[in-house]
Design a protein around this motif. Sequence first.
Motif, short mmCIF file in Angstrom:
data_model
loop_
_atom_site.label_atom_id
_atom_site.label_comp_id
_atom_site.label_asym_id
_atom_site.label_seq_id
_atom_site.Cartn_x
_atom_site.Cartn_y
_atom_site.Cartn_z
N ILE A 124 0.90 -1.14 0.02
CA ILE A 124 0.01 0.00 -0.04
C ILE A 124 0.87 1.31 0.15
CG2 ILE A 124 -1.78 1.29 1.44
CD1 ILE A 124 -2.92 -1.40 2.33
N ARG A 125 2.00 1.15 1.13
CA ARG A 125 2.77 2.42 0.93
C ARG A 125 3.44 2.87 -0.27
NH1 ARG A 125 4.50 0.93 5.44
NH2 ARG A 125 6.45 -0.21 4.73
N TYR A 126 3.97 1.82 -0.93
CA TYR A 126 4.95 1.89 -2.11
C TYR A 126 3.71 2.48 -3.23
CZ TYR A 126 7.29 0.94 -6.49
OH TYR A 126 8.22 1.05 -7.59
N VAL A 134 5.70 9.27 -15.56
CA VAL A 134 5.25 9.88 -17.21
C VAL A 134 4.86 11.22 -16.80
CG1 VAL A 134 3.32 9.75 -18.77
CG2 VAL A 134 4.71 7.42 -18.12
N THR A 135 3.98 11.24 -15.61
CA THR A 135 3.21 12.53 -15.51
C THR A 135 4.17 13.45 -14.29
OG1 THR A 135 1.72 11.76 -13.61
CG2 THR A 135 0.99 11.65 -15.94
N GLY A 136 4.87 12.73 -13.46
CA GLY A 136 5.45 13.31 -12.37
C GLY A 136 4.39 13.61 -11.26
N VAL A 137 3.22 12.98 -11.09
CA VAL A 137 2.39 13.20 -10.03
C VAL A 137 2.40 12.12 -9.24
CG1 VAL A 137 -0.26 13.53 -9.53
CG2 VAL A 137 0.89 14.57 -11.45
N PRO A 138 2.64 12.15 -7.95
CA PRO A 138 2.40 10.79 -6.89
C PRO A 138 0.97 10.29 -6.96
CG PRO A 138 3.36 12.91 -5.86
CD PRO A 138 2.81 13.43 -7.05
N TYR A 139 0.93 9.07 -6.87
CA TYR A 139 -0.40 8.16 -6.98
C TYR A 139 -1.40 8.99 -6.05
CZ TYR A 139 1.69 4.46 -9.86
OH TYR A 139 2.23 3.81 -11.00
N ARG A 140 -1.14 9.01 -4.76
CA ARG A 140 -1.98 9.54 -3.95
C ARG A 140 -2.57 10.94 -4.31
NH1 ARG A 140 1.72 9.98 1.36
NH2 ARG A 140 3.53 11.16 0.66
N ASP A 141 -2.16 11.64 -5.17
CA ASP A 141 -2.63 13.06 -5.58
C ASP A 141 -3.11 13.03 -6.93
OD1 ASP A 141 -1.41 14.08 -3.24
OD2 ASP A 141 0.50 14.67 -4.10
N ASP A 142 -3.36 11.86 -7.35
CA ASP A 142 -3.70 11.72 -8.98
C ASP A 142 -5.05 11.74 -9.00
OD1 ASP A 142 -3.89 11.05 -11.67
OD2 ASP A 142 -2.06 10.08 -11.81
N LYS A 143 -5.89 12.51 -9.75
CA LYS A 143 -7.28 12.39 -9.73
C LYS A 143 -7.72 11.17 -10.82
CE LYS A 143 -7.67 15.63 -13.81
NZ LYS A 143 -6.34 16.07 -13.96
N ALA A 144 -6.82 10.41 -11.37
CA ALA A 144 -6.94 9.35 -12.15
C ALA A 144 -7.74 8.27 -11.04
CB ALA A 144 -5.96 8.53 -12.69
N ASP A 173 -3.30 8.77 2.51
CA ASP A 173 -3.96 9.53 1.31
C ASP A 173 -5.63 9.80 1.84
OD1 ASP A 173 -5.30 10.36 -0.90
OD2 ASP A 173 -4.88 8.51 -2.10
N ALA A 174 -5.78 11.10 2.20
CA ALA A 174 -6.93 11.51 2.58
C ALA A 174 -7.59 12.01 1.37
CB ALA A 174 -6.94 12.53 3.73
N ASN A 175 -7.02 11.97 0.19
CA ASN A 175 -7.75 12.68 -1.13
C ASN A 175 -8.60 11.69 -1.74
OD1 ASN A 175 -6.07 14.93 -0.82
ND2 ASN A 175 -4.45 13.99 -1.72
N HIS A 176 -8.64 10.35 -1.63
CA HIS A 176 -9.15 9.31 -2.38
C HIS A 176 -10.32 8.59 -1.43
CE1 HIS A 176 -5.89 10.34 -5.24
NE2 HIS A 176 -6.85 10.46 -5.97
N LEU A 177 -11.23 8.00 -2.25
CA LEU A 177 -12.27 7.13 -1.40
C LEU A 177 -11.58 5.71 -1.36
CD1 LEU A 177 -15.28 7.95 -3.75
CD2 LEU A 177 -14.83 9.04 -1.42
N VAL A 178 -12.11 4.87 -0.18
CA VAL A 178 -11.68 3.62 0.08
C VAL A 178 -12.95 2.63 -0.10
CG1 VAL A 178 -11.03 1.96 1.86
CG2 VAL A 178 -10.00 4.10 1.54
N SER A 179 -12.78 1.61 -0.80
CA SER A 179 -13.97 0.81 -0.99
C SER A 179 -13.75 -0.55 -0.30
CB SER A 179 -14.07 0.45 -2.52
OG SER A 179 -15.10 -0.51 -2.81
N GLU A 180 -14.94 -0.92 0.15
CA GLU A 180 -15.05 -2.15 1.06
C GLU A 180 -14.75 -3.31 0.06
OE1 GLU A 180 -17.49 -5.35 3.27
OE2 GLU A 180 -17.41 -4.82 1.31
N THR A 181 -14.64 -4.62 0.37
CA THR A 181 -13.88 -5.69 -0.38
C THR A 181 -14.53 -7.07 -0.28
OG1 THR A 181 -11.85 -6.33 -1.15
CG2 THR A 181 -12.30 -6.22 1.35
N ARG A 182 -15.71 -7.26 0.73
CA ARG A 182 -16.14 -8.34 1.22
C ARG A 182 -17.56 -8.59 -0.04
NH1 ARG A 182 -16.57 -8.64 7.40
NH2 ARG A 182 -17.40 -6.43 7.11
N HIS A 183 -17.27 -9.23 -1.24
CA HIS A 183 -18.04 -9.08 -2.31
C HIS A 183 -19.33 -9.92 -2.36
CE1 HIS A 183 -14.49 -7.10 -4.18
NE2 HIS A 183 -15.45 -6.26 -4.31
#
Length: 261
Positions: A124-126, A134-144, A173-183
């Motif tokens: 997770i940390r990595y 390619v873009t120079g944007v950290p993943y945790r800051d990426d609106k992708a 990363d407080a910028n993005h949503l977290v989704s549950e996983t027990r499907h």
Amino acid sequence: YLPERLHLPTPWEQEDAFKTLDQMNLRVVRLWNLPIRDPKDKPADGGMTWHYVQGPGQFNDEAFKTVDHLFALTNRYGVRVIFDFTAEAGDYLGGIGTYAAHRGKKRQEFYTDAQVKEDYKATIRYVLTRTNTVTGVPYRDDKAILAWQFGNEMHSAPAPWLAEMAAYLKSLDANHLVSETRHVPGQPMVVDPNIDLYTRHLYSNYRGVGGAWPETCRREMQAVQGQRPFYVGEFGPYIDGKSFTHENVVARIQEFLGFVC
């Protein structure tokens, strides 16, 4: 199950896929879980396999460059990504059992062993702190990114494990949503302050689902009691001659799509 046929996607293959998504007006995609190398799979030259995760705290930078390119494409085409870290079910490219095996542990100890939990956190940390080449944007800051998801169909993940990992994700990363996983439908919906989205997979051979997709959705939405958004991550019919036949399957799918839309 045919590892000799596996290879990392080329930029052309990735863009071809995104052009297809764009033509279909699909705006959210869910990635497959990050493959992790089996500890028994060691190249003769002592180098790395193609897997993104090579072992505890060990990562293949060349493999992750395909993710870099993918995120650049998501922003170019206006698509958002649900990113899976690992898998319980569907772990034929590596999953919770592989993480445990690297430490000589049993599969279910993935959720309880302190060292294995730290190994998962290292992944997770990595990922979250990686800077896109390619873009120079950290993943945790990426609106992708639309949401981080613990993994695919982690049916037996206990609530304390989910709470611990959700809190760890949000700490990085407080910028993005977290989704549950027990499907699997019917499991308890434990609303956690750090889990933003709840989801289920609706396959007709799952107990209590059959062809009753709308009814199952209503039950699951009722279970979450309006406290969180709910979405269907996967669904599919099995032609069993009962709920689904060759004659009715298209109409049943269209009926369900009409319900959710």
